[in-house]
Design a protein around this motif. Structure first.
Motif, PDB file in Angstrom:
ATOM      1  N   UNK A  15       0.958  -1.280  -0.125  1.00 18.11           N
ATOM      2  CA  UNK A  15      -0.083   0.092  -0.149  1.00 18.11           C
ATOM      3  C   UNK A  15       0.781   1.199  -0.084  1.00 18.11           C
ATOM      4  N   UNK A  16       0.777   2.074  -1.147  1.00 19.56           N
ATOM      5  CA  UNK A  16       1.749   3.293  -1.161  1.00 19.56           C
ATOM      6  C   UNK A  16       1.052   4.436  -0.458  1.00 19.56           C
ATOM      7  N   UNK A  17       1.876   4.883   0.417  1.00 25.97           N
ATOM      8  CA  UNK A  17       1.378   6.173   1.154  1.00 25.97           C
ATOM      9  C   UNK A  17       1.835   7.358   0.466  1.00 25.97           C
ATOM     10  N   UNK A  18       3.060   7.453   0.201  1.00 27.37           N
ATOM     11  CA  UNK A  18       3.433   8.934  -0.638  1.00 27.37           C
ATOM     12  C   UNK A  18       4.839   8.624  -1.281  1.00 27.37           C
ATOM     13  N   UNK A  19       4.971   9.433  -2.277  1.00 27.86           N
ATOM     14  CA  UNK A  19       6.140   9.403  -2.983  1.00 27.86           C
ATOM     15  C   UNK A  19       6.775  10.709  -3.442  1.00 27.86           C
ATOM     16  N   UNK A  63       3.387   0.525   3.070  1.00 26.50           N
ATOM     17  CA  UNK A  63       3.096  -0.374   3.852  1.00 26.50           C
ATOM     18  C   UNK A  63       2.916  -1.691   3.302  1.00 26.50           C
ATOM     19  N   UNK A  64       3.416  -2.916   3.767  1.00 25.22           N
ATOM     20  CA  UNK A  64       3.312  -4.004   3.435  1.00 25.22           C
ATOM     21  C   UNK A  64       2.934  -5.039   4.614  1.00 25.22           C
ATOM     22  N   UNK A  65       1.847  -5.625   4.390  1.00 29.43           N
ATOM     23  CA  UNK A  65       1.222  -6.475   5.801  1.00 29.43           C
ATOM     24  C   UNK A  65       1.258  -5.552   6.766  1.00 29.43           C
ATOM     25  N   UNK A 104      -0.821   9.291  -2.027  1.00 28.53           N
ATOM     26  CA  UNK A 104      -1.685   8.270  -2.540  1.00 28.53           C
ATOM     27  C   UNK A 104      -2.815   8.018  -1.613  1.00 28.53           C
ATOM     28  N   UNK A 105      -3.963   7.534  -2.106  1.00 31.35           N
ATOM     29  CA  UNK A 105      -5.191   6.939  -1.046  1.00 31.35           C
ATOM     30  C   UNK A 105      -4.779   5.905  -0.560  1.00 31.35           C
ATOM     31  N   UNK A 106      -5.156   5.928   0.699  1.00 28.26           N
ATOM     32  CA  UNK A 106      -4.788   4.505   1.696  1.00 28.26           C
ATOM     33  C   UNK A 106      -5.822   3.755   1.981  1.00 28.26           C
ATOM     34  N   UNK A 107      -7.100   4.047   1.723  1.00 34.74           N
ATOM     35  CA  UNK A 107      -8.168   3.093   1.932  1.00 34.74           C
ATOM     36  C   UNK A 107      -7.721   1.836   1.101  1.00 34.74           C
ATOM     37  N   UNK A 108      -7.820   0.789   1.956  1.00 37.37           N
ATOM     38  CA  UNK A 108      -7.244  -0.602   1.133  1.00 37.37           C
ATOM     39  C   UNK A 108      -8.636  -1.088   0.295  1.00 37.37           C
ATOM     40  N   UNK A 109      -9.830  -0.704   0.436  1.00 34.15           N
ATOM     41  CA  UNK A 109     -10.884  -1.211  -0.603  1.00 34.15           C
ATOM     42  C   UNK A 109     -10.768  -0.055  -1.561  1.00 34.15           C
TER      43      UNK A 109
END
Length: 183
Positions: free
Chosen positions: A19-23, A105-107, A39-44
């Motif tokens: 899940x990308x948070x920012x670049x 994030x990853x896991x 980036x949007x962080x809503x996993x859905x």
């Protein structure tokens, strides 16, 4: 939604969702100075579409992701060098530091990955990675990146619509590329 069996199988294989948070992009290609993409962080609902006129930096965002993750950028069959991706205005002004930082994030883990280069004579950029706020050595960082985002899949998980002809070639059964993939 992923079933419990699918999730368990993924964990056994060591794969995890990223899940990308920012670049953060600094002096890279058309991006002068420090620029941040959140980036949007809503996993859905976290699909990102980048739309804009030609030559305005869409592909450069993908190239920034490729460079921070894998340390190289290939464009039309050519590996780009530091002098190819250093922002020209920054170079004229004497600011020759290029860096890309990716927070994701990853896991259950949070990561900060940063690749920096500030000299044309240096053969490799400096890679810095933190996992849950703790620094990782370069070898461990490389293994972790490969586990989360395997380099063999980079053509597919970072989709660039301008490269449709390359994807089309992959679909043609008699093309040399398709034969290599099949082998």
């Amino acid at each position: 939604r992923m079933s419990c069996i699918e999730e368990s199988a993924r964990r056994l294989r060591g794969q995890t969702d990223m899940l990308l948070k920012n670049l953060i992009i600094n002096n890279f290609m058309p991006y002068y100075g420090e620029n941040t993409i959140v980036f949007p962080t809503d996993r859905q609902s976290n699909v990102v579409l980048v739309f804009g006129e030609n030559t305005k930096g869409k592909t450069s965002i993908l190239n920034a992701l490729r460079w921070v993750l894998y340390g190289e950028i290939e464009q039309r069959g050519k590996i780009l060098t530091y002098s190819d991706f250093l922002n020209k205005k920054a170079k004229r002004e004497g600011d020759e530091t290029v860096f890309i930082e990716l927070n994701f994030e990853a896991g259950e883990d949070s990561y900060m990955l940063r690749r920096t280069q500030g000299d044309e004579d240096v053969t490799a950029a400096i890679l810095t990675m933190e996992k849950n706020g703790k620094p990782m050595d370069r070898a461990a960082a490389g293994r972790e990146i490969e586990r989360i985002a395997p380099s063999g899949t980079k053509r597919f998980f970072l989709f660039d619509g301008e490269l449709l002809s390359e994807y089309q070639e992959l679909m043609e059964p008699n093309s040399s590329t398709a034969k290599k993939i099949k082998r």
